[in-house]
Write a protein that holds these residues in place. Structure first.
Motif, PDB file in Angstrom:
ATOM      1  N   ALA A   1      -4.523   3.751   7.206  1.00  0.00           N
ATOM      2  CA  ALA A   1      -5.703   4.539   6.831  1.00  0.00           C
ATOM      3  C   ALA A   1      -5.438   5.468   5.649  1.00  0.00           C
ATOM      4  O   ALA A   1      -6.366   6.080   5.122  1.00  0.00           O
ATOM      5  N   MET A   2      -4.202   5.565   5.230  1.00  0.00           N
ATOM      6  CA  MET A   2      -3.852   6.475   4.142  1.00  0.00           C
ATOM      7  C   MET A   2      -4.290   5.881   2.806  1.00  0.00           C
ATOM      8  O   MET A   2      -4.149   4.676   2.577  1.00  0.00           O
ATOM      9  N   PRO A   3      -4.862   6.692   1.901  1.00  0.00           N
ATOM     10  CA  PRO A   3      -5.270   6.150   0.595  1.00  0.00           C
ATOM     11  C   PRO A   3      -4.086   5.564  -0.153  1.00  0.00           C
ATOM     12  O   PRO A   3      -2.987   6.128  -0.133  1.00  0.00           O
ATOM     13  N   ARG A   4      -4.317   4.445  -0.844  1.00  0.00           N
ATOM     14  CA  ARG A   4      -3.227   3.767  -1.556  1.00  0.00           C
ATOM     15  C   ARG A   4      -2.822   4.532  -2.816  1.00  0.00           C
ATOM     16  O   ARG A   4      -1.668   4.442  -3.249  1.00  0.00           O
ATOM     17  N   TYR A   5      -3.775   5.238  -3.409  1.00  0.00           N
ATOM     18  CA  TYR A   5      -3.482   6.032  -4.607  1.00  0.00           C
ATOM     19  C   TYR A   5      -4.067   7.426  -4.430  1.00  0.00           C
ATOM     20  O   TYR A   5      -5.145   7.586  -3.848  1.00  0.00           O
ATOM     21  N   VAL A   6      -3.353   8.430  -4.936  1.00  0.00           N
ATOM     22  CA  VAL A   6      -3.756   9.832  -4.821  1.00  0.00           C
ATOM     23  C   VAL A   6      -4.072  10.357  -6.221  1.00  0.00           C
ATOM     24  O   VAL A   6      -3.288  10.177  -7.163  1.00  0.00           O
ATOM     25  N   ARG A   7      -5.229  10.989  -6.340  1.00  0.00           N
ATOM     26  CA  ARG A   7      -5.673  11.560  -7.625  1.00  0.00           C
ATOM     27  C   ARG A   7      -5.217  13.004  -7.718  1.00  0.00           C
ATOM     28  O   ARG A   7      -5.506  13.817  -6.829  1.00  0.00           O
TER      29      ARG A   7
ATOM     30  N   TRP B   1      -2.902   9.545 -11.491  1.00  0.00           N
ATOM     31  CA  TRP B   1      -2.859   8.921 -10.168  1.00  0.00           C
ATOM     32  C   TRP B   1      -1.413   8.571  -9.816  1.00  0.00           C
ATOM     33  O   TRP B   1      -0.608   8.272 -10.692  1.00  0.00           O
ATOM     34  N   ILE B   2      -1.139   8.588  -8.505  1.00  0.00           N
ATOM     35  CA  ILE B   2       0.181   8.179  -8.031  1.00  0.00           C
ATOM     36  C   ILE B   2       0.019   7.316  -6.789  1.00  0.00           C
ATOM     37  O   ILE B   2      -0.818   7.610  -5.923  1.00  0.00           O
ATOM     38  N   GLY B   3       0.778   6.252  -6.711  1.00  0.00           N
ATOM     39  CA  GLY B   3       0.751   5.401  -5.529  1.00  0.00           C
ATOM     40  C   GLY B   3       1.365   6.095  -4.335  1.00  0.00           C
ATOM     41  O   GLY B   3       2.299   6.902  -4.485  1.00  0.00           O
ATOM     42  N   ILE B   4       0.866   5.809  -3.156  1.00  0.00           N
ATOM     43  CA  ILE B   4       1.336   6.515  -1.962  1.00  0.00           C
ATOM     44  C   ILE B   4       2.810   6.249  -1.696  1.00  0.00           C
ATOM     45  O   ILE B   4       3.552   7.154  -1.279  1.00  0.00           O
ATOM     46  N   GLU B   5       3.271   5.027  -1.956  1.00  0.00           N
ATOM     47  CA  GLU B   5       4.695   4.734  -1.746  1.00  0.00           C
ATOM     48  C   GLU B   5       5.563   5.557  -2.695  1.00  0.00           C
ATOM     49  O   GLU B   5       6.616   6.077  -2.308  1.00  0.00           O
ATOM     50  N   GLU B   6       5.108   5.661  -3.949  1.00  0.00           N
ATOM     51  CA  GLU B   6       5.853   6.454  -4.927  1.00  0.00           C
ATOM     52  C   GLU B   6       5.889   7.919  -4.522  1.00  0.00           C
ATOM     53  O   GLU B   6       6.924   8.593  -4.656  1.00  0.00           O
ATOM     54  N   LEU B   7       4.790   8.430  -3.983  1.00  0.00           N
ATOM     55  CA  LEU B   7       4.752   9.823  -3.536  1.00  0.00           C
ATOM     56  C   LEU B   7       5.735  10.049  -2.387  1.00  0.00           C
ATOM     57  O   LEU B   7       6.497  11.028  -2.388  1.00  0.00           O
ATOM     58  N   ILE B   8       5.733   9.156  -1.419  1.00  0.00           N
ATOM     59  CA  ILE B   8       6.638   9.314  -0.269  1.00  0.00           C
ATOM     60  C   ILE B   8       8.091   9.235  -0.724  1.00  0.00           C
ATOM     61  O   ILE B   8       8.951  10.012  -0.276  1.00  0.00           O
TER      62      ILE B   8
ATOM     63  N   SER C   1      -8.163  -0.617  -6.949  1.00  0.00           N
ATOM     64  CA  SER C   1      -9.614  -0.426  -6.966  1.00  0.00           C
ATOM     65  C   SER C   1      -9.981   1.055  -6.898  1.00  0.00           C
ATOM     66  O   SER C   1     -11.034   1.466  -7.390  1.00  0.00           O
ATOM     67  N   ALA C   2      -9.107   1.874  -6.288  1.00  0.00           N
ATOM     68  CA  ALA C   2      -9.370   3.319  -6.233  1.00  0.00           C
ATOM     69  C   ALA C   2      -9.314   3.927  -7.625  1.00  0.00           C
ATOM     70  O   ALA C   2     -10.136   4.786  -7.989  1.00  0.00           O
ATOM     71  N   VAL C   3      -8.360   3.496  -8.427  1.00  0.00           N
ATOM     72  CA  VAL C   3      -8.238   4.020  -9.793  1.00  0.00           C
ATOM     73  C   VAL C   3      -9.433   3.582 -10.632  1.00  0.00           C
ATOM     74  O   VAL C   3      -9.906   4.330 -11.501  1.00  0.00           O
TER      75      VAL C   3
END
Length: 735
Positions: free
Chosen positions: A209-215, A223-230, A323-325
């Protein structure tokens, strides 16, 4: 509700559909054995065409990113269904070959090579687009250092929104290996405990349920991908450890649902089957390009990669999240917004759909004309005190469906409402179960159709009290009752109050709900079997015209053409001299332009801003196309065995002259004339962009800037005329 029993024998069911073979036509024995393209490799060619649009310099950058995302989504579904099916054949040692003579093992070998090439191309295009987007002020954080403000925001965001949802799991003999769901991704960390220097391996799965990309806030858009953020904030997840390495992975599993004929309750069966799908066999494991070899070996062992493929990539492991970006508020980097028109014919009747349809048949082309007309048709039926009954097929209705709301309103208003909900609509099973439950609670009679056949026909039927009797109004569509996809897919909606169509629609629903064979239809051809028989009859007529020295022409627009018998019929028509022009967006197993076999057949594909989805057949009927005598049909069915033999489909003849002209002289012809968005298929199975020439023609631009012929009503006699299209060498001409 109890499941439907197996379908009774049907006069044109699959077994008998084969009676319409080539045995009665001369020349059938001369067809070569190597006359088909492989279905799966043809699909991969189609996805290459979609991916090529991500490099189209004529498109705005975020639209190109959208095509990259679509190609990734397409590829996921192909792997989860088609590749999974071939892998299952290999495991079960099913000795079955494709129509081009390849075993499942041979097909998998070819597919694995092609998949690797596609993933590599996606990664390369992603890199090109990120550079171009950064130059335009849209940045994707990958390997670069963070600025101070960025780091502070992401630290806070991680602490509040990400960290509480993460569950690190040690990978050792004391802990069971965690289950990784279908389309699930995660990160493997190699750690060293500072206290004693002990090595520890940990897995962190990304919550679905976590967004794939964070603005990030502010400008430029970042934008940053969730995996990159973690990965960047992993020290907060593992206090007391040093991080030696990490690697991202993603899993795709077998997602097909096999229907058991003895299923006693379809609803219960699908609820459990959806759960099983999430735990299907792994078909593809995707890894970062620098993924540790030891960690890869561990994943291979724990995931039991039997007949599965492992791919390493330098790009994102899933392109779908992009698609979020794409939704970034940058209109300068997107297509100019387009608002579909509402049919003037209905506006001339003060919005009364029934009055407009009663006056004359009407066809509407989505998305150039609003899907609201279909919604209004149903809402007016729900609120009209003279409407006594509504019958509706539902294959894919979407998550926020105005169609469902209209049916519920009609039932609550005391009308008799029947909804045929197809539980077997792939990847929409769960949503359709939800809608079925909502409809039943409102008093709608919900039918789930046949156990072994999907109900794929798009039909709505409204029975209205008028004068001393009843009149039936019908809607037949080439696409789903889905308000969201109707803004993207090009489809046709045909409305009629012709009593013959009404009687046939009644027979169709009686067939689905009561297994009463639809004998003696006046207008519709109904599958299983009936659509195939009607198409064969029309093709054979063109063959007879050609042999008699008369003009013989077939035009066809489909999403896919894979049925070997139908293709063979077209080959024989070509051998007889019939001119055949096909517009096939996706898979095509027919080989065009082969001397002595298909030299009069051309195949093109249109890939552009909108997804071509309407199905149209046109037969010259003794004259060159287009002409007034031509036989024209629209359909819910593609040229695939499943549509012709294993689904409930309809083939709808177009008899009204105005509608006939719009479908044939506008929609079909414009697709044939397009040069800006078209690809030509050659005899070797390769697709090449069509040279736009000195006078390029864009089918989508044409319909965005020109109003409908059928939906204009009195506007046809005044104001700007619709530019007329004509077949000429060198492309389109307007007059």
């Amino acid at each position: 509700m109890a499941a439907s029993p197996p379908a009774p024998p049907h006069p044109t069911a699959p077994a008998k559909a084969r009676d319409h073979s080539l045995s009665g036509l001369p020349g059938h024995a001369a067809l070569p054995a190597d006359r088909f393209f492989n279905r799966e490799l043809s699909w991969l060619q189609f996805n290459r065409r979609v991916l090529a649009e991500a490099q189209n310099p004529n498109y705005p950058l975020l639209e190109r990113l959208r095509f990259l995302s679509i190609s990734g989504s397409n590829l996921d579904e192909f792997i989860m269904v088609r590749v999974a099916g071939l892998a299952a054949q290999v495991r079960r040692q099913i000795d079955e070959v494709s129509i081009d003579g390849l075993s499942a093992t041979q097909q998998l070998q070819d597919i694995h090579v092609a998949l690797g090439e596609l993933v590599e191309a996606q990664a390369r295009i992603f890199t090109e687009l990120t550079v171009a987007l950064e130059n335009e002020g849209v940045r994707l954080i990958t390997g670069r250092r963070l600025e101070k403000a960025e780091a502070e925001f992401l630290s806070d965001y991680f602490e509040r929104h990400v960290l509480p949802a993460l569950t690190p799991q040690a990978i050792d003999p004391a802990h069971p290996f965690p289950f990784i769901a279908n389309q699930g991704s995660g990160i493997l960390f190699s750690l060293v405990r500072i206290a004693d220097g002990a090595p520890v391996n940990e897995m962190v799965l990304i919550p679905p349920a976590m967004p794939r990309y964070v603005r990030l806030p502010g400008q430029p858009a970042t934008w940053i991908g969730i995996e990159e953020l973690i990965r960047r904030k992993a020290s907060r997840l593992f206090p007391g450890f040093r991080i030696h390495g990490n690697g991202i992975f993603r899993v795709l599993r077998d997602s097909d649902i096999e229907i058991e004929e003895d299923a006693e309750d379809l609803v219960r069966y699908f609820r459990t089957a959806i759960q099983r799908r999430r735990r299907g066999r792994v078909i593809l494991l995707t890894l970062e390009s620098q993924f540790d070899a030891g960690a890869e070996a561990m994943l291979r062992d724990k995931l039991r990669l039997d007949h599965a493929q492992v791919i390493k990539t330098k790009g994102p492991l899933s392109m779908t999240g992009l698609s979020a970006v794409v939704e970034e508020e940058r209109p300068d980097l997107k297509f100019e917004p387009y608002s579909p028109r509402y049919p003037e014919r209905i506006l001339e009747h003060d919005g009364d759909c029934f009055a407009a349809i009663r006056e004359k048949d009407l066809v509407v082309q989505h998305p150039f004309e609003s899907f609201d007309v279909v919604i209004d048709f149903l809402h007016q039926a729900a609120s009209d005190p003279d409407v006594v009954a509504i019958k509706q097929t539902l294959y894919r209705a979407g998550k926020q469906s105005a169609v469902i709301a209209a049916l519920i309103a009609a039932a609550e208003a005391g009308k008799s409402v029947t909804a045929v909900v197809e539980l077997k609509a792939r990847f929409d099973e769960e949503q359709n179960l939800h809608w079925a439950s909502q409809l039943e609670r409102a008093g709608v009679q919900v039918i789930y159709g046949f156990v072994d056949w999907k109900t794929h026909a798009k039909v709505s039927m409204v029975v209205r009290r008028e004068g001393d009797g009843y009149r039936t109004y019908c809607h037949f569509g080439t696409g789903n009752y889905h308000p969201v996809t109707a803004r993207i897919y090009t489809d046709l909606s045909f409305f009629t109050a012709d009593p013959r169509f009404g009687r046939d629609a009644g027979l169709l629903f009686n067939f689905i709900t009561g297994y009463i064979e639809p004998r003696g239809t006046e207008m519709l051809a109904i599958s299983p079997g009936g659509v195939r028989a009607r198409l064969y009859e029309c093709i054979d007529r063109e063959i007879a015209f050609a042999r008699a020295g008369k003009p013989a022409t077939i035009w066809c627009k489909l999403n896919a053409l894979t049925d070997p018998d139908l293709i063979d019929r077209l080959y024989l028509a070509s051998q007889a001299g019939v001119s055949i022009s096909l517009v096939v967006r996706g898979i095509c197993c027919l080989k065009p332009g082969i001397k002595g076999l298909s030299e009069t057949i051309t195949v093109k594909s249109v890939i552009g801003r909108f997804l071509e989805h309407s199905r149209i057949w046109a037969f010259g009927n003794g004259g060159a196309l287009p002409n007034k005598r031509a036989r024209v049909y629209i359909s819910s069915a593609d040229g695939m065995s499943r549509n012709l033999d294993r689904r409930v489909e309809v083939l709808v003849p177009i008899r009204n002259s105005t509608v006939h002209d719009q479908v044939l002289d506008q929609v079909m012809l414009a697709n044939l004339l397009d040069t800006e968005q078209s690809w030509q298929l050659d005899a070797k199975g390769n697709s090449h962009r069509v040279d736009p020439g000195p006078q390029p023609f864009n089918v989508h631009r044409y319909f965005m800037t020109n109003p409908s012929l059928s939906g204009r009503g009195a506007a046809l006699t005044k104001g700007r005329k619709v530019p007329k299209l004509a077949l000429r060498r060198g492309g389109a001409a307007t007059a």
